[in-house]
Design an enzyme around this catalytic site. Structure first.
Site, mmCIF file in Angstrom:
data_model
loop_
_atom_site.group_PDB
_atom_site.id
_atom_site.type_symbol
_atom_site.label_atom_id
_atom_site.label_comp_id
_atom_site.label_asym_id
_atom_site.label_seq_id
_atom_site.Cartn_x
_atom_site.Cartn_y
_atom_site.Cartn_z
ATOM 1 N N TYR A 29 -20.589 3.774 -5.585
ATOM 2 C CA TYR A 29 -21.774 4.591 -6.849
ATOM 3 C C TYR A 29 -21.732 2.958 -7.711
ATOM 4 O O TYR A 29 -23.049 2.828 -7.508
ATOM 5 C CB TYR A 29 -20.984 5.380 -7.621
ATOM 6 N N GLY A 58 -20.159 6.943 1.655
ATOM 7 C CA GLY A 58 -19.389 7.060 0.606
ATOM 8 C C GLY A 58 -20.047 6.907 -0.840
ATOM 9 O O GLY A 58 -20.073 5.733 -1.415
ATOM 10 N N LYS A 88 0.833 -1.456 0.576
ATOM 11 C CA LYS A 88 0.079 -0.116 0.050
ATOM 12 C C LYS A 88 0.380 1.164 -0.024
ATOM 13 O O LYS A 88 1.830 1.580 0.480
ATOM 14 C CB LYS A 88 -1.269 0.187 1.260
#
Ligand code: NAD
Length: 407
Positions: free
Chosen positions: A221, A215, A103
């Site tokens: 979405y 969110g 990460k």
């Protein structure tokens, strides 16, 4: 403030007890193979030079090259990056893709930067970490507030350094730069496939099932949109500024369009503004945190009324909250399984780049569904047979494969 790295270690220790792992294995997995901190100068649009701080963590490459996103946020910190990279190790293993965990992040508020500045920051960051990334070493991707366009800049900068365009060094690139069809939808779609598996096992009727999503960026979405298309009623959505609610269901595309035109979700016809606190305590069936970590805490967990939490964000539930939810009988489908669609399709992109192939979106989605169905089945079966939480079941599947690969 909850420390994500402490949470990741607590989770590791808990699964180590269940799997009866030797202490030396736990010690090995508690630390990262490498943690790089970089400081780099970037010329801003006004001609001044600003120093930026970035990180790249590499947790384990026992199962393959490190893999994990790059986050641009003012709140990026070593603890978060370490935790996220450990979770990537388990996630890649659960998804059964040949990668380890990595990460990265840069401390920057993208909302304060122009596109030119973001390009220079992206390029400077990859220059700063280029020695430890590459197709066989560590393959980054986007995360919060980073985009395919930025991945394209990073791939381009890497090409300048090594003297050869090497698309497999990074994933979620624009299609023209070697990206895969469907990567944008992948994480949300993967979450939706997880939801379908859950609905089938738990006999949920989409038409009778309500959802609240925190969110409404890339991940939130798509999971909301696919769920709505399948008949679920998405009754509340949130971005970082507003939470809107409509008991009849929110038209996700209309809400996004409204935000585009008006700059905010506030005033969306038919929807009421509620507080973030109310979002988490709505009497919905499924709560979907899809924004950031540590949003379900010991402060609000007791008041959560949802029957299921589908963790689309990474690390949205603190360890204390996890215990409260378990006690309340709320099933948490953990991030390492729920949002594994993103890294799975990133693996498909890497594979295509390595083999000079280009799949259709249909093929990508059908391969994704196979991977998600298999991962869900494995965790669900372990949960059923061993009476552990979904999180521990998914960890059991993921961690045991990593331990075997460590030899
Ligand atoms: P994004 O930047 O596209 O969207 C983030 C969304 O969250 C935005 O709508 C923002 O307004 C909202 N938000 C931020 N803080 C909030 C808050 N406090 N309350 C309500 N809303 C808030 O990011 P994304 O790519 O959708 O990532 C979301 C989460 O999913 C992150 O935890 C990320 O690590 C995880 N994730 C992303 C991917 C991927 O492929 N993008 C893959 C796996 C996991």
């Amino acid at each position: 403030m909850n420390d994500p790295y402490v949470t990741s270690i607590t989770q590791l220790k808990r699964i180590a007890t269940i799997l009866k792992l030797p202490p030396e294995v736990v010690e090995r997995l508690s630390v990262h193979d490498k943690f790089l901190e970089v400081h780099f100068p970037v010329t801003m649009d006004n001609g001044t030079v600003r120093m930026f701080l970035g990180y790249r963590a590499q947790h384990s490459n026992a199962r393959g090259p490190y893999k994990g996103g790059i986050r641009f946020s003012p709140f990026v910190n070593p603890s978060e990056i370490r935790a996220l990279s450990m979770w990537m190790t388990w996630k890649c293993s659960i998804a059964d893709i040949p990668f380890g965990g990595g990460k990265g992040g840069v401390v920057v508020d993208t909302k304060q930067c122009s596109s030119w500045e973001l390009e220079r920051i992206s390029r400077a960051y990859i220059r700063a970490i280029h020695t430890i990334v590459g197709p066989d070493k560590d393959v980054p991707a986007p995360d919060m507030y980073t985009t395919p366009e930025m991945m394209g800049w990073m791939a381009d900068e890497y090409a300048k350094i090594v003297g050869k365009y090497t698309p497999a060094m990074i994933t979620a690139k624009p299609i023209e730069k070697g990206g895969i069809e469907g990567r944008t939808e992948a994480t949300g779609l993967g979450g939706f496939y997880v939801l379908q598996n859950l609905a089938e096992r738990e006999r949920l009727d989409p038409k009778q099932t309500t959802i609240a999503v925190q969110g409404i960026g890339n991940v939130g979405y798509y999971v909301a949109r696919y769920a709505r298309e399948a008949g679920y009623r998405v009754v509340a959505i949130a971005d970082s500024k507003h939470v809107i609610k409509n008991d009849q269901g929110i038209d996700i595309d209309a809400a996004i369009e409204f935000k585009k035109v008006h700059g905010s979700l506030e005033g969306m016809p038919g929807a009421a503004i509620i507080s973030n606190e109310e979002l988490f305590t709505l009497p919905v069936d499924i709560l979907v945190p899809a924004a950031t970590e540590n949003v379900i805490t010991s402060e609000n967990a007791e008041r959560i009324k949802a029957k299921y939490v589908l963790e689309m964000a990474n690390g949205p539930t603190t360890d204390e909250a996890d215990a409260i939810l378990e006690k309340k009988g709320i099933t948490v489908i953990p991030d390492v399984l729920a949002n594994s669609g993103g890294v799975t399709v990133s693996y498909f992109e890497w594979y295509q780049n390595m083999h000079d192939e280009h799949w259709t979106k249909e093929k990508t989605f059908s391969e994704l569904k196979k991977k998600i169905d298999t991962a869900f089945d494995a965790a669900y079966l372990y949960k059923k047979n061993n009476s552990v939480s979904f999180r521990m079941a998914a960890y059991a599947v993921g961690v045991s494969k990593v331990v075997k690969a460590m030899g």
